[in-house]
Design a protein around this motif. Sequence first.
Motif, PDB file in Angstrom:
ATOM      1  N   TYR A  89      29.207  21.249   7.687  1.00 46.97           N
ATOM      2  CA  TYR A  89      28.710  20.012   8.246  1.00 46.97           C
ATOM      3  C   TYR A  89      29.345  18.833   7.522  1.00 46.97           C
ATOM      4  O   TYR A  89      29.600  18.904   6.308  1.00 46.97           O
ATOM      5  N   GLY A 123      22.859  11.506   9.466  1.00 48.65           N
ATOM      6  CA  GLY A 123      22.543  12.917   9.421  1.00 48.65           C
ATOM      7  C   GLY A 123      23.816  13.747   9.511  1.00 48.65           C
ATOM      8  O   GLY A 123      24.861  13.256   9.904  1.00 48.65           O
ATOM      9  N   PRO A 124      23.725  15.003   9.119  1.00 47.68           N
ATOM     10  CA  PRO A 124      24.907  15.871   9.186  1.00 47.68           C
ATOM     11  C   PRO A 124      25.391  16.088  10.618  1.00 47.68           C
ATOM     12  O   PRO A 124      24.595  16.059  11.560  1.00 47.68           O
ATOM     13  N   GLN A 125      26.696  16.316  10.747  1.00 45.49           N
ATOM     14  CA  GLN A 125      27.306  16.665  12.028  1.00 45.49           C
ATOM     15  C   GLN A 125      27.961  18.034  11.872  1.00 45.49           C
ATOM     16  O   GLN A 125      28.707  18.263  10.906  1.00 45.49           O
ATOM     17  N   PHE A 126      27.713  18.916  12.822  1.00 41.00           N
ATOM     18  CA  PHE A 126      28.233  20.269  12.769  1.00 41.00           C
ATOM     19  C   PHE A 126      29.747  20.266  12.985  1.00 41.00           C
ATOM     20  O   PHE A 126      30.240  19.700  13.964  1.00 41.00           O
ATOM     21  N   GLN A 176      31.445  27.050  12.566  1.00 40.63           N
ATOM     22  CA  GLN A 176      30.733  28.177  11.965  1.00 40.63           C
ATOM     23  C   GLN A 176      31.652  29.393  11.954  1.00 40.63           C
ATOM     24  O   GLN A 176      32.357  29.665  12.926  1.00 40.63           O
ATOM     25  N   GLN A 195      31.902  29.029  16.503  1.00 35.98           N
ATOM     26  CA  GLN A 195      31.489  27.833  17.221  1.00 35.98           C
ATOM     27  C   GLN A 195      32.155  26.642  16.563  1.00 35.98           C
ATOM     28  O   GLN A 195      32.462  26.667  15.369  1.00 35.98           O
ATOM     29  N   GLY A 222      23.293  33.964  15.481  1.00 42.03           N
ATOM     30  CA  GLY A 222      21.958  33.688  15.987  1.00 42.03           C
ATOM     31  C   GLY A 222      21.191  32.876  14.990  1.00 42.03           C
ATOM     32  O   GLY A 222      21.729  32.475  13.962  1.00 42.03           O
ATOM     33  N   TYR A 223      19.941  32.652  15.273  1.00 44.12           N
ATOM     34  CA  TYR A 223      19.212  31.839  14.324  1.00 44.12           C
ATOM     35  C   TYR A 223      18.645  32.652  13.177  1.00 44.12           C
ATOM     36  O   TYR A 223      17.867  33.560  13.364  1.00 44.12           O
ATOM     37  N   GLN A 227      19.255  28.640   7.559  1.00 34.47           N
ATOM     38  CA  GLN A 227      20.477  28.256   6.867  1.00 34.47           C
ATOM     39  C   GLN A 227      20.126  27.685   5.500  1.00 34.47           C
ATOM     40  O   GLN A 227      19.277  26.810   5.388  1.00 34.47           O
ATOM     41  N   TYR A 257      14.213  25.914  18.106  1.00 31.85           N
ATOM     42  CA  TYR A 257      13.456  25.771  16.875  1.00 31.85           C
ATOM     43  C   TYR A 257      13.603  24.320  16.415  1.00 31.85           C
ATOM     44  O   TYR A 257      14.657  23.714  16.581  1.00 31.85           O
ATOM     45  N   PHE A 276      12.999  21.653  12.990  1.00 33.60           N
ATOM     46  CA  PHE A 276      12.940  21.689  11.531  1.00 33.60           C
ATOM     47  C   PHE A 276      12.760  20.290  10.955  1.00 33.60           C
ATOM     48  O   PHE A 276      13.188  19.299  11.539  1.00 33.60           O
ATOM     49  N   ILE A 290      17.602  23.448  16.883  1.00 36.30           N
ATOM     50  CA  ILE A 290      18.646  24.408  17.218  1.00 36.30           C
ATOM     51  C   ILE A 290      18.249  25.111  18.511  1.00 36.30           C
ATOM     52  O   ILE A 290      17.116  25.551  18.667  1.00 36.30           O
ATOM     53  N   MET A 323      18.391  28.143  21.095  1.00 36.95           N
ATOM     54  CA  MET A 323      18.592  29.572  20.920  1.00 36.95           C
ATOM     55  C   MET A 323      19.386  30.212  22.053  1.00 36.95           C
ATOM     56  O   MET A 323      20.021  31.239  21.869  1.00 36.95           O
ATOM     57  N   ASN A 350      23.586  27.794  22.036  1.00 34.69           N
ATOM     58  CA  ASN A 350      24.369  27.828  20.809  1.00 34.69           C
ATOM     59  C   ASN A 350      23.431  27.759  19.608  1.00 34.69           C
ATOM     60  O   ASN A 350      22.227  27.661  19.765  1.00 34.69           O
ATOM     61  N   TYR A 351      23.994  27.842  18.460  1.00 39.24           N
ATOM     62  CA  TYR A 351      23.167  27.863  17.261  1.00 39.24           C
ATOM     63  C   TYR A 351      23.552  26.740  16.313  1.00 39.24           C
ATOM     64  O   TYR A 351      23.438  26.871  15.110  1.00 39.24           O
ATOM     65  N   GLN A 352      23.983  25.619  16.889  1.00 38.05           N
ATOM     66  CA  GLN A 352      24.321  24.468  16.069  1.00 38.05           C
ATOM     67  C   GLN A 352      23.065  23.672  15.768  1.00 38.05           C
ATOM     68  O   GLN A 352      22.275  23.374  16.657  1.00 38.05           O
ATOM     69  N   LEU A 353      22.906  23.302  14.525  1.00 36.03           N
ATOM     70  CA  LEU A 353      21.824  22.399  14.155  1.00 36.03           C
ATOM     71  C   LEU A 353      22.195  20.986  14.593  1.00 36.03           C
ATOM     72  O   LEU A 353      23.268  20.492  14.264  1.00 36.03           O
ATOM     73  N   TRP A 387      21.035  17.082  14.316  1.00 37.17           N
ATOM     74  CA  TRP A 387      20.274  16.339  13.313  1.00 37.17           C
ATOM     75  C   TRP A 387      19.982  14.902  13.736  1.00 37.17           C
ATOM     76  O   TRP A 387      20.766  14.274  14.438  1.00 37.17           O
TER      77      TRP A 387
END
Lengths: 113, 115
Positions: A35, A42-45, A48, A56, A98-99, A102, B33, B35, B95, B97, B100-103, B105
């Motif tokens: 990130y 805030g963080p940016q993805f 992965q 991704q 998957g989730y 982290q 989800y 957070f 995120i 489900m 994709n699984y990118q957070l 923010w």
Amino acid sequence: DAGVTQSPTHLIKTRGQQVTLRCSPKSGHDTVSWYQQALGQGPQFIFQYYEEEERQRGNFPDRFSGHQFPNYSSELNVNALLLGDSALYLCASSLALGYNEQFFGPGTRLTVL
Amino acid sequence: AQTVTQSQPEMSVQEAETVTLSCTYDTSENNYYLFWYKQPPSRQMILVIRQEAYKQQNATENRFSVNFQKAAKSFSLKISDSQLGDTAMYFCAFIEMDSNYQLIWGAGTKLIIKP
């Protein structure tokens, strides 16, 4: 049990240079996410990695690339640095795709002059 | 588009008081989800609390609880009996489900606990 570690802690580069940041995941984790967190945001993805492949990718240019090694550690490479690349770079590890929760490292602060 | 909005850039309260941080989000998915993360000056991002969207019951973790309003896409964090060590940036994230699984923010809320 060591958590997520990142190196270096701080880094100063000039425009046009290239940089490599490193991340070691938490013991038992096999997935690494990167990130970018600009100051005050805030963080940016970025992307992965799982099984040594990029799985991704966020909305970042090709100047940002990465690698994952057989021991699950990872590198983030940024070419042709721009002033706007100055940020805190966070690495997070998790278990499998998957989730799963982290776990984050302390980050690398990159300053581009 | 997937977005997270935290409308309070900064908040401050006295030690031992209760404080609520706001968060709204936008997603077209039904399975996700949510957070709240805490980032103290040490920069280490720490998970505070997690909520599965399919659960109606609000999550609680000791002094931390959430008010999850799925229809309104609202997810606020309540900190009870605030402590000096709660001083930090707080980020809301989610995120998806199914896609994709990118957070994703929010921009964060700076919380200051005053002695």
